[in-house]
Write a protein that holds these residues in place. Structure first.
Motif, PDB file in Angstrom:
ATOM      1  N   GLY A   1       0.965  -1.342   0.297  1.00 44.00           N
ATOM      2  CA  GLY A   1       0.189  -0.267  -0.092  1.00 44.00           C
ATOM      3  C   GLY A   1       0.831   1.551   0.229  1.00 44.00           C
ATOM      4  O   GLY A   1       0.020   2.253  -0.006  1.00 44.00           O
ATOM      5  N   PHE A   2       2.151   1.591   0.069  1.00 39.67           N
ATOM      6  CA  PHE A   2       2.838   2.105  -0.673  1.00 39.67           C
ATOM      7  C   PHE A   2       3.391   2.133  -1.594  1.00 39.67           C
ATOM      8  O   PHE A   2       2.972   1.952  -2.594  1.00 39.67           O
ATOM      9  CB  PHE A   2       4.393   2.101   0.556  1.00 39.67           C
ATOM     10  CG  PHE A   2       4.799   1.944   1.907  1.00 39.67           C
ATOM     11  CD1 PHE A   2       4.467   3.027   2.617  1.00 39.67           C
ATOM     12  CD2 PHE A   2       4.073   0.993   2.375  1.00 39.67           C
ATOM     13  CE1 PHE A   2       4.901   2.884   4.042  1.00 39.67           C
ATOM     14  CE2 PHE A   2       4.119   0.643   3.662  1.00 39.67           C
ATOM     15  CZ  PHE A   2       4.195   1.867   4.106  1.00 39.67           C
ATOM     16  N   ASP A   3       3.471   3.978  -1.629  1.00 40.40           N
ATOM     17  CA  ASP A   3       3.525   4.533  -3.488  1.00 40.40           C
ATOM     18  C   ASP A   3       4.850   3.724  -3.426  1.00 40.40           C
ATOM     19  O   ASP A   3       5.674   3.643  -2.443  1.00 40.40           O
ATOM     20  CB  ASP A   3       3.995   6.136  -3.143  1.00 40.40           C
ATOM     21  CG  ASP A   3       2.994   7.470  -3.212  1.00 40.40           C
ATOM     22  OD1 ASP A   3       1.795   6.108  -2.965  1.00 40.40           O
ATOM     23  OD2 ASP A   3       3.092   7.720  -2.876  1.00 40.40           O
ATOM     24  N   GLY A   4       4.938   3.231  -5.115  1.00 39.04           N
ATOM     25  CA  GLY A   4       6.369   2.257  -5.620  1.00 39.04           C
ATOM     26  C   GLY A   4       7.591   3.637  -5.483  1.00 39.04           C
ATOM     27  O   GLY A   4       6.982   4.925  -5.914  1.00 39.04           O
ATOM     28  N   SER A   5       8.733   3.366  -5.771  1.00 35.93           N
ATOM     29  CA  SER A   5       9.935   4.091  -6.282  1.00 35.93           C
ATOM     30  C   SER A   5      10.396   3.778  -7.216  1.00 35.93           C
ATOM     31  O   SER A   5      11.369   3.021  -6.828  1.00 35.93           O
ATOM     32  CB  SER A   5      10.175   4.058  -4.718  1.00 35.93           C
ATOM     33  OG  SER A   5      10.832   3.419  -4.496  1.00 35.93           O
ATOM     34  N   ASN A   6      10.250   3.516  -8.074  1.00 38.14           N
ATOM     35  CA  ASN A   6      11.331   4.304  -9.328  1.00 38.14           C
ATOM     36  C   ASN A   6      11.826   2.202 -10.110  1.00 38.14           C
ATOM     37  O   ASN A   6      12.929   1.872 -10.415  1.00 38.14           O
ATOM     38  CB  ASN A   6      12.495   4.609  -8.712  1.00 38.14           C
ATOM     39  CG  ASN A   6      12.865   5.606  -8.465  1.00 38.14           C
ATOM     40  OD1 ASN A   6      11.301   6.679  -9.351  1.00 38.14           O
ATOM     41  ND2 ASN A   6      13.924   6.343  -7.954  1.00 38.14           N
ATOM     42  N   GLY A   7      10.916   1.644  -9.715  1.00 35.06           N
ATOM     43  CA  GLY A   7      10.675   0.031 -10.003  1.00 35.06           C
ATOM     44  C   GLY A   7      11.750  -0.986  -9.308  1.00 35.06           C
ATOM     45  O   GLY A   7      11.764  -1.796 -10.404  1.00 35.06           O
ATOM     46  N   LYS A   8      12.393   0.042  -8.295  1.00 31.99           N
ATOM     47  CA  LYS A   8      13.401  -0.943  -7.527  1.00 31.99           C
ATOM     48  C   LYS A   8      12.717  -1.027  -6.041  1.00 31.99           C
ATOM     49  O   LYS A   8      12.147  -0.380  -5.413  1.00 31.99           O
ATOM     50  CB  LYS A   8      14.576   0.224  -7.082  1.00 31.99           C
ATOM     51  CG  LYS A   8      15.971   0.527  -8.358  1.00 31.99           C
ATOM     52  CD  LYS A   8      16.860   1.089  -8.032  1.00 31.99           C
ATOM     53  CE  LYS A   8      17.172   1.985  -9.481  1.00 31.99           C
ATOM     54  NZ  LYS A   8      18.629   3.188  -9.100  1.00 31.99           N
TER      55      LYS A   8
ATOM     56  N   GLU B   1      -5.917   4.704   1.188  1.00 32.27           N
ATOM     57  CA  GLU B   1      -6.090   5.714   0.327  1.00 32.27           C
ATOM     58  C   GLU B   1      -5.553   5.605  -1.253  1.00 32.27           C
ATOM     59  O   GLU B   1      -6.491   6.346  -1.872  1.00 32.27           O
ATOM     60  CB  GLU B   1      -5.120   6.677   1.100  1.00 32.27           C
ATOM     61  CG  GLU B   1      -5.426   8.701   0.313  1.00 32.27           C
ATOM     62  CD  GLU B   1      -3.804   9.499   0.419  1.00 32.27           C
ATOM     63  OE1 GLU B   1      -3.826  10.925  -0.169  1.00 32.27           O
ATOM     64  OE2 GLU B   1      -3.940   9.136   1.583  1.00 32.27           O
ATOM     65  N   PHE B   2      -5.179   4.998  -1.017  1.00 37.43           N
ATOM     66  CA  PHE B   2      -4.682   4.154  -2.851  1.00 37.43           C
ATOM     67  C   PHE B   2      -5.119   3.357  -3.502  1.00 37.43           C
ATOM     68  O   PHE B   2      -4.967   2.991  -4.180  1.00 37.43           O
ATOM     69  CB  PHE B   2      -2.943   4.371  -2.969  1.00 37.43           C
ATOM     70  CG  PHE B   2      -2.650   5.981  -2.630  1.00 37.43           C
ATOM     71  CD1 PHE B   2      -3.444   7.373  -3.857  1.00 37.43           C
ATOM     72  CD2 PHE B   2      -1.313   5.877  -1.644  1.00 37.43           C
ATOM     73  CE1 PHE B   2      -2.600   8.516  -3.048  1.00 37.43           C
ATOM     74  CE2 PHE B   2      -1.257   7.092  -1.504  1.00 37.43           C
ATOM     75  CZ  PHE B   2      -1.805   8.162  -1.763  1.00 37.43           C
ATOM     76  N   VAL B   3      -5.091   2.145  -2.573  1.00 33.67           N
ATOM     77  CA  VAL B   3      -5.438   0.863  -2.803  1.00 33.67           C
ATOM     78  C   VAL B   3      -6.823   0.312  -2.216  1.00 33.67           C
ATOM     79  O   VAL B   3      -7.589   0.289  -1.486  1.00 33.67           O
ATOM     80  CB  VAL B   3      -4.242   0.319  -1.630  1.00 33.67           C
ATOM     81  CG1 VAL B   3      -4.943  -1.970  -2.192  1.00 33.67           C
ATOM     82  CG2 VAL B   3      -3.153   0.377  -2.226  1.00 33.67           C
TER      83      VAL B   3
END
Length: 191
Positions: free
Chosen positions: A67-74, A137-139
Motif C-alpha cells: 500500500g505504499f507509493d512505488g519508488s522507481n521500480g527498485k 487512500e490509494f488501494v
C-alpha cells in the motif's frame, strides 16, 4: 482391524519408530510495540539489525505491495525470513539510512493486547475499543485500522478485504462493523 491399526500406531509412536519432531522454536522475541518488532527497533542501524538477525535471510522487496507509493521500480524494503518463513519487512529513512518502520508478517508476533496477524477485526475491536477503520487512500479494498490520532498514529492494522466500517462509502474513520475480517499485517511507523 481398526483396533489393531490404532494400537499399532500408538506402539510406533511410543517406541520411537515414528518420531514427531517438536515444532521449531520461534526464532525471535514474539512482541510488537509501537517502535519495535521482536529485537528490531526503529532507529536501529542496518549493521546492528543484520548482526542481531545473523543467519536469517534478507530479501529485497517492494513496499508498493503493502500500500505504499512505488519508488522507481527498485526494491525499497527488505524482508527478513527464518527457515523460509517471512517474519517482517523493514524500510529505511532516506536521511539517516536507519530503520524507519516495519511491516509485521508473522502471526507469532503479538501486541501487549494479544493482537497479531490473523486476529479478527472483532478481536481487535474488543482489545482496542478506540480502534477506527478507514479505507486506504490509494488501494481499493484495503482497510487501515488504528486507535491513534493525527499527532500520534500508533500501530496500524491492515486488512486486505474491505469495506469494514459502519459507513462503507465514507473515507472518514468509523467503527469496525465487520467482526470476522482478519489482520493481514501490522504496520509500525512513527509519525
Amino acid at each position: 482391524m481398526r483396533k489393531f491399526l490404532s494400537l499399532f500406531s500408538c506402539w510406533l509412536l511410543l517406541s520411537g519408530s515414528i518420531s514427531q519432531a517438536p515444532p521449531a522454536a520461534f526464532p525471535d522475541v514474539p512482541t510488537i510495540t509501537e517502535t519495535s518488532v521482536g529485537k528490531a527497533r526503529i532507529g536501529m542501524p542496518i549493521a546492528k539489525l543484520k548482526e542481531t538477525y545473523q543467519g536469517f535471510s534478507f530479501t529485497p522487496t517492494y513496499l508498493a505491495k503493502y500500500g505504499f507509493d512505488g519508488s522507481n521500480g527498485k526494491p525499497d524494503a527488505i524482508t527478513v525470513s527464518s527457515a523460509g518463513q517471512k517474519l517482517f519487512i523493514y524500510f529505511l529513512s532516506e536521511q539517516t539510512k536507519k530503520v524507519s518502520g516495519f511491516i509485521v508478517l508473522h502471526p507469532t508476533y503479538k501486541t501487549a493486547a494479544g493482537i497479531h496477524v490473523g486476529s479478527t477485526s472483532g478481536q481487535l475491536k474488543a482489545a482496542v475499543p478506540a480502534v477506527r477503520v478507514a479505507p486506504h487512500e490509494f488501494v481499493e479494498n484495503m482497510q487501515i485500522a488504528s486507535a491513534g490520532t493525527e499527532e500520534h498514529i500508533g500501530l496500524e492494522y491492515i486488512f486486505q478485504r474491505g469495506p469494514m466500517g459502519k459507513d462503507r462509502d465514507s473515507i472518514e474513520p468509523s467503527e469496525i462493523a465487520t467482526p470476522s475480517a482478519k489482520v493481514s499485517w501490522v504496520l509500525i511507523k512513527p509519525n
